[in-house]
Design an enzyme around this catalytic site. Sequence first.
Site, mmCIF file in Angstrom:
data_model
loop_
_atom_site.group_PDB
_atom_site.id
_atom_site.type_symbol
_atom_site.label_atom_id
_atom_site.label_comp_id
_atom_site.label_asym_id
_atom_site.label_seq_id
_atom_site.Cartn_x
_atom_site.Cartn_y
_atom_site.Cartn_z
ATOM 1 C CG HIS A 134 -1.937 0.956 1.374
ATOM 2 N ND1 HIS A 134 -1.717 2.270 1.717
ATOM 3 C CD2 HIS A 134 -3.282 0.839 1.213
ATOM 4 C CE1 HIS A 134 -2.863 2.919 1.755
ATOM 5 N NE2 HIS A 134 -3.837 2.080 1.452
ATOM 6 C CG ASP A 211 0.450 -2.362 6.372
ATOM 7 O OD1 ASP A 211 -0.492 -2.413 7.189
ATOM 8 O OD2 ASP A 211 0.377 -1.778 5.276
ATOM 9 C CD GLN A 214 -7.041 -4.517 4.199
ATOM 10 O OE1 GLN A 214 -8.034 -5.164 4.569
ATOM 11 N NE2 GLN A 214 -7.121 -3.254 3.826
ATOM 12 C CE LYS A 237 -7.384 0.011 6.187
ATOM 13 N NZ LYS A 237 -8.041 0.396 4.940
ATOM 14 C CB CYS A 374 -3.585 3.244 -1.656
ATOM 15 S SG CYS A 374 -4.789 4.516 -1.365
HETATM 16 C C1 LIG Z 1 -2.453 -2.848 3.690
HETATM 17 C C2 LIG Z 1 -2.774 -1.444 4.125
HETATM 18 N N1 LIG Z 1 -1.817 -0.702 4.703
HETATM 19 C C3 LIG Z 1 -2.053 0.536 5.122
HETATM 20 C C4 LIG Z 1 -3.278 1.122 4.961
HETATM 21 C C5 LIG Z 1 -3.503 2.520 5.455
HETATM 22 O O1 LIG Z 1 -4.455 2.525 6.484
HETATM 23 P P1 LIG Z 1 -5.012 3.877 7.071
HETATM 24 O O2 LIG Z 1 -5.465 4.695 5.902
HETATM 25 O O3 LIG Z 1 -6.135 3.465 7.958
HETATM 26 O O4 LIG Z 1 -3.904 4.523 7.830
HETATM 27 C C6 LIG Z 1 -4.300 0.412 4.337
HETATM 28 C C7 LIG Z 1 -5.618 1.025 4.087
HETATM 29 O O5 LIG Z 1 -6.296 0.681 3.151
HETATM 30 C C8 LIG Z 1 -4.044 -0.924 3.931
HETATM 31 O O6 LIG Z 1 -4.991 -1.666 3.366
#
Ligand SMILES: Cc1ncc(COP(=O)(O)O)c(C=O)c1O
Length: 416
Positions: A134, A211, A214, A237, A374
């Site tokens: 992401h 990270d 998900q 999430k 993203c």
């Molecule tokens: C794998 C992953 N990392 C990071 C993020 C960023 O999360 P946030 O926008 O809640 O900080 C997301 C959000 O879609 C994500 O799916």
Amino acid sequence: MSDTLTETPLSGAVADTDARPLDLVADFPAIPDGWSYLDTAATSQKPQMVIDAITRGYDTTYATVHRGVYQRSADMTLAYEAARKRVAGFIGATSPDEIVFVRGATEGINLVAQSWAGTQLKAGDRILLSMLEHHSNIVPWQMIAERVGAAIDVIPLTEDHRIDLDAMRAMISPAHKLVALAHVSNVLGSVLDAKRATKIAHAVGAKILIDGCQAVPRMTVDVAEIGCDFYVFSGHKLYGPTGIGVLWGRGDLLDVMPPYQGGGSMIDCVSFARTTYAPPPGRFEAGTPHIVGALGLHAAIDYVETIGLDAIHAHETALVKQTRKALAQLNSVTLFGPDDAAGIVSFSIRGVHPHDIGTILDEAKVAIRAGHHCAQPLMEMLGVDATARASFGVYNGAPDVEALVAGIQRVTRIFG
Ligand SMILES: Cc1ncc(COP(=O)(O)O)c(C=O)c1O
């Protein structure tokens, strides 16, 4: 105030954690009958008990934290710190002091990039990411790499769209000081063998950040078992509120990291001559925190743990398999990701822009996401500008899969 905020009972067939399929949609007031919400990877809907915890937090119990000369504030501080303790237990952290409340995964990664990498990396060092990350797990590293003169390398994916850990092992070197990988891809649903990735990183002395955005909503996560150095996720999430997330860091690493932001609450003593800082986690929580967000996150963790993360994982994996099986029969559909993806299915339809797929599905009361999610480098690797993505949550079931597949069949009919 009680530190347990789980007063609203769960509905549906979840008393037994082995109960499958889950039947929980009645817990979610924002999901009307006949609407298939398939955008949980972007953000999850909220169960009533999380909404109730937030409401209670703001009505009869509201006060600030960490200023506890009056009882209400002392009680709120206890509840806020109980949430931290709950998060620690939820992900297998050794101590609540290793849990830093942040706005979300994005802020958690930026914190590690600025504070840890910003002080530990030097010119010539290397950072290792993967092709499916992401943007939140790419851009903060690019910013710090540019500042310190470090370089970034990218692990390719296997044929079935997993992070290729054999390739990782072949390309990692002692110059790599930091590895940052998604536990579950937000586009492909592929699950990382985080324990193996950690071993590979540690073999050359690199630190590893996972990270878990998900992963945390869809599988059991234990940072001690994984052995990683940092882990981040977002509350929204995980059926919790927006604006609250978690950075877990190993205690010895957090101890030596400088503050990320300055302000109230993160200090030990301030004078114009010299300011000293609080120990972690306070050092990283400048300003009045998202107090009620932490209470909502506590309730969200209670919610998913009552269902059971293994049951959630089994449920969502089954929905993915049903979806992939049905879509594989449609000639014009291309599926991305592996068959055992966790809760997420990305696809495209020949000759149809994903935004058109999303719009036609919306007319059929099916909410999916269309776009680059993203993850533009991944899109480039897949040879597309965008994909359509259906992502499942605890409230979804076979009728949602049927509505999705019927909607996609309609798209293929409309576009010939
Ligand atoms: C794998 C992953 N990392 C990071 C993020 C960023 O999360 P946030 O926008 O809640 O900080 C997301 C959000 O879609 C994500 O799916």
